[in-house]
Design a protein around this motif. Structure first.
Motif, short mmCIF file in Angstrom:
data_model
loop_
_atom_site.label_atom_id
_atom_site.label_comp_id
_atom_site.label_asym_id
_atom_site.label_seq_id
_atom_site.Cartn_x
_atom_site.Cartn_y
_atom_site.Cartn_z
N THR A 185 9.31 18.62 0.73
CA THR A 185 8.46 18.28 1.86
C THR A 185 7.00 18.43 1.47
OG1 THR A 185 10.13 19.08 3.43
CG2 THR A 185 7.88 18.84 4.25
N GLY A 186 6.22 17.39 1.75
CA GLY A 186 4.79 17.46 1.45
C GLY A 186 4.18 16.07 1.49
N HIS A 187 2.87 16.01 1.57
CA HIS A 187 2.18 14.72 1.61
C HIS A 187 2.30 14.01 0.27
CE1 HIS A 187 0.30 15.01 5.59
NE2 HIS A 187 0.28 16.31 5.36
N GLY A 211 5.98 -2.66 1.63
CA GLY A 211 5.49 -2.25 0.32
C GLY A 211 4.94 -3.40 -0.49
N VAL A 212 5.63 -4.53 -0.47
CA VAL A 212 5.17 -5.67 -1.28
C VAL A 212 3.89 -6.26 -0.69
CG1 VAL A 212 6.41 -7.59 -0.17
CG2 VAL A 212 6.04 -7.61 -2.64
N ILE A 213 3.71 -6.15 0.62
CA ILE A 213 2.47 -6.62 1.25
C ILE A 213 1.29 -5.76 0.82
CG2 ILE A 213 1.28 -6.84 3.47
CD1 ILE A 213 4.09 -7.60 4.63
N HIS A 214 1.45 -4.45 0.90
CA HIS A 214 0.37 -3.56 0.47
C HIS A 214 0.11 -3.69 -1.03
CE1 HIS A 214 -0.24 -1.75 4.33
NE2 HIS A 214 1.02 -1.39 4.43
N ASP A 215 1.17 -3.91 -1.80
CA ASP A 215 1.00 -4.08 -3.24
C ASP A 215 0.16 -5.32 -3.53
OD1 ASP A 215 1.96 -3.25 -6.03
OD2 ASP A 215 2.57 -5.35 -5.97
N PHE A 216 0.44 -6.41 -2.83
CA PHE A 216 -0.36 -7.62 -3.00
C PHE A 216 -1.81 -7.38 -2.61
CE2 PHE A 216 -2.41 -10.98 -0.56
CZ PHE A 216 -2.65 -11.91 -1.56
N GLU A 217 -2.04 -6.74 -1.47
CA GLU A 217 -3.41 -6.56 -0.99
C GLU A 217 -4.21 -5.65 -1.91
OE1 GLU A 217 -2.87 -7.46 3.77
OE2 GLU A 217 -3.09 -5.37 3.12
N VAL A 218 -3.57 -4.64 -2.49
CA VAL A 218 -4.26 -3.80 -3.46
C VAL A 218 -4.68 -4.63 -4.68
CG1 VAL A 218 -3.94 -1.92 -5.12
CG2 VAL A 218 -3.25 -1.61 -2.74
N THR A 254 -6.09 -1.77 1.12
CA THR A 254 -5.10 -2.32 2.03
C THR A 254 -5.12 -1.54 3.33
OG1 THR A 254 -2.75 -2.93 2.25
CG2 THR A 254 -3.23 -0.86 1.12
N SER A 255 -4.42 -2.02 4.32
CA SER A 255 -4.30 -1.42 5.66
C SER A 255 -5.33 -2.00 6.61
CB SER A 255 -4.44 0.11 5.62
OG SER A 255 -3.98 0.66 6.85
N GLU A 256 -5.07 -1.85 7.89
CA GLU A 256 -5.98 -2.29 8.94
C GLU A 256 -5.82 -1.38 10.14
OE1 GLU A 256 -4.87 -6.05 10.96
OE2 GLU A 256 -3.06 -6.02 9.73
N ASP A 257 -6.77 -1.45 11.06
CA ASP A 257 -6.73 -0.63 12.27
C ASP A 257 -5.88 -1.35 13.31
OD1 ASP A 257 -7.16 0.84 14.56
OD2 ASP A 257 -9.30 1.15 14.18
N VAL A 258 -4.62 -0.97 13.39
CA VAL A 258 -3.69 -1.65 14.29
C VAL A 258 -4.14 -1.52 15.74
CG1 VAL A 258 -1.30 -1.78 15.08
CG2 VAL A 258 -1.79 -1.30 12.67
N PRO A 278 3.15 5.34 0.26
CA PRO A 278 2.62 5.79 -1.04
C PRO A 278 1.60 4.83 -1.64
CG PRO A 278 4.97 6.19 -0.94
CD PRO A 278 4.62 5.37 0.27
N ILE A 279 1.75 3.54 -1.38
CA ILE A 279 0.77 2.57 -1.86
C ILE A 279 -0.52 2.71 -1.07
CG2 ILE A 279 0.26 0.10 -2.13
CD1 ILE A 279 3.28 -0.34 -2.49
N LYS A 280 -0.41 2.88 0.24
CA LYS A 280 -1.59 3.00 1.09
C LYS A 280 -2.43 4.23 0.74
CE LYS A 280 -1.26 2.16 5.49
NZ LYS A 280 -0.80 2.19 6.91
N VAL A 281 -1.80 5.28 0.24
CA VAL A 281 -2.56 6.50 -0.08
C VAL A 281 -2.94 6.56 -1.56
CG1 VAL A 281 -1.61 7.80 1.84
CG2 VAL A 281 -0.46 7.90 -0.38
N GLY A 282 -2.83 5.43 -2.26
CA GLY A 282 -3.43 5.34 -3.58
C GLY A 282 -2.58 5.72 -4.77
N LEU A 283 -1.26 5.72 -4.62
CA LEU A 283 -0.40 6.16 -5.72
C LEU A 283 0.00 5.04 -6.69
CD1 LEU A 283 1.98 8.66 -3.90
CD2 LEU A 283 -0.07 9.15 -5.24
N SER A 284 -0.36 3.81 -6.40
CA SER A 284 0.07 2.70 -7.26
C SER A 284 -0.33 2.88 -8.72
CB SER A 284 -0.48 1.37 -6.72
OG SER A 284 0.11 1.04 -5.50
N PRO A 285 -1.58 3.24 -9.04
CA PRO A 285 -1.94 3.38 -10.46
C PRO A 285 -1.08 4.41 -11.19
CG PRO A 285 -3.92 3.29 -9.12
CD PRO A 285 -2.76 3.42 -8.17
N LEU A 286 -0.74 5.49 -10.51
CA LEU A 286 0.09 6.53 -11.12
C LEU A 286 1.52 6.02 -11.34
CD1 LEU A 286 0.49 9.38 -12.13
CD2 LEU A 286 0.74 10.14 -9.76
#
Length: 271
Positions: A252-254, A64-71, A77-81, A37-45
């Protein structure tokens, strides 16, 4: 209210009503979440819902805490694994490993859990995007944000700064804090957003712990939201916790579609 009163739409309407009712009665609405949810931009909401007093506690996994920090730090956040794993470069970014591990150690020395440790670091730091941080919002608002780690699953565990004692004890402190939140869940709502394993397991253990200690946590609502059904959320969030009262739901849903719809419906009911 314009949604049809059938099947999943009927569940959706009932869920929003239960969340609004819990909010009006001062009962906790608790969000357990994975990192997606953080990776897809839901943090502000999520931060807005925290600021409005609708979400009163957040629990997340170690990713989650890693993506939260990077945002907060970089605004993304995220990288091409696939592109990085062959060279052994996946997860080796210097700032994330150094700064998050340092925050965990500093907070551990102060007696804090991981959520508060990282949140206080973000709140105090000069990060351009710190207003989008969930842990930072928790520190700013005095809302519990807990982090539940499986050692070895997160990129910061590979870094030389990683301190197993601080990570383990910090996460255990957060488990106890989370259990104290769950102990007050009678009449409230627990949402599991995109965590397939860690948070469903943590929630079930926290629930049985507080019941063992004599807290009455029987009549409450659970909601699982994910883009595919998984065994543990359906069993440990939707079904088992509500066997003796309350009601469990699955939607169920994105995440990037369903959660904003849910938030908008809740805000429409309470504002």
């Amino acid at each position: 209210e314009s949604l049809p009163n059938f099947l999943a739409a009927k569940d959706f309407r009932e869920i929003t009503g239960r969340i609004a009712k819990a909010h009006r009665k001062g009962k906790p609405v608790v969000l357990g979440m994975g990192a997606h949810p953080i990776k897809v931009g839901l943090s502000p909401l999520i931060v807005v819902l925290m600021e409005k007093g609708i979400i009163q506690a957040v629990a997340m996994n170690g990713a989650g805490v890693i993506h939260d920090f990077e945002v907060a730090f970089a605004g993304k956040t995220s990288e091409d694994v696939s592109a990085e794993i062959g060279q052994g470069a996946f997860g080796m970014v210097e700032e994330t490993g150094r700064m998050v591990n340092r925050a965990i150690i500093d907070g551990w020395e102060k007696g804090w859990g991981i959520g508060r440790s990282v949140g206080e670091m973000i709140r105090a730091g000069q990060f351009a995007y710190r207003k989008m941080s969930i842990t930072g919002a928790g520190a700013r608002l005095g809302i519990p944000v807990t982090v539940h780690v499986a050692v070895g699953t997160d990129i910061i565990h590979m870094h030389p700064q990683a301190h197993g004692g601080a990570i383990g004890e910090g996460s255990h402190r957060d488990f106890r804090l989370f259990a104290s939140v769950v102990s007050q869940l009678q009449g409230g709502v627990y949402l599991n957003l995109g965590s397939a394993v860690i948070l469903p397991e943590v929630f079930l253990k926290a629930l049985t712990l507080v019941r063992n200690l004599g807290y009455r946590v029987k009549d409450f609502t659970t909601v699982n939201m994910d883009f595919i059904p998984h065994y543990r959320p359906l069993t440990n969030v939707v079904r088992r916790p509500t066997l003796e009262g309350g009601k469990g739901f699955h939607l169920t849903g994105h995440h990037e579609i369903m959660f904003p719809l849910l938030a908008a419906a809740i805000l429409d009911k309470i504002e």
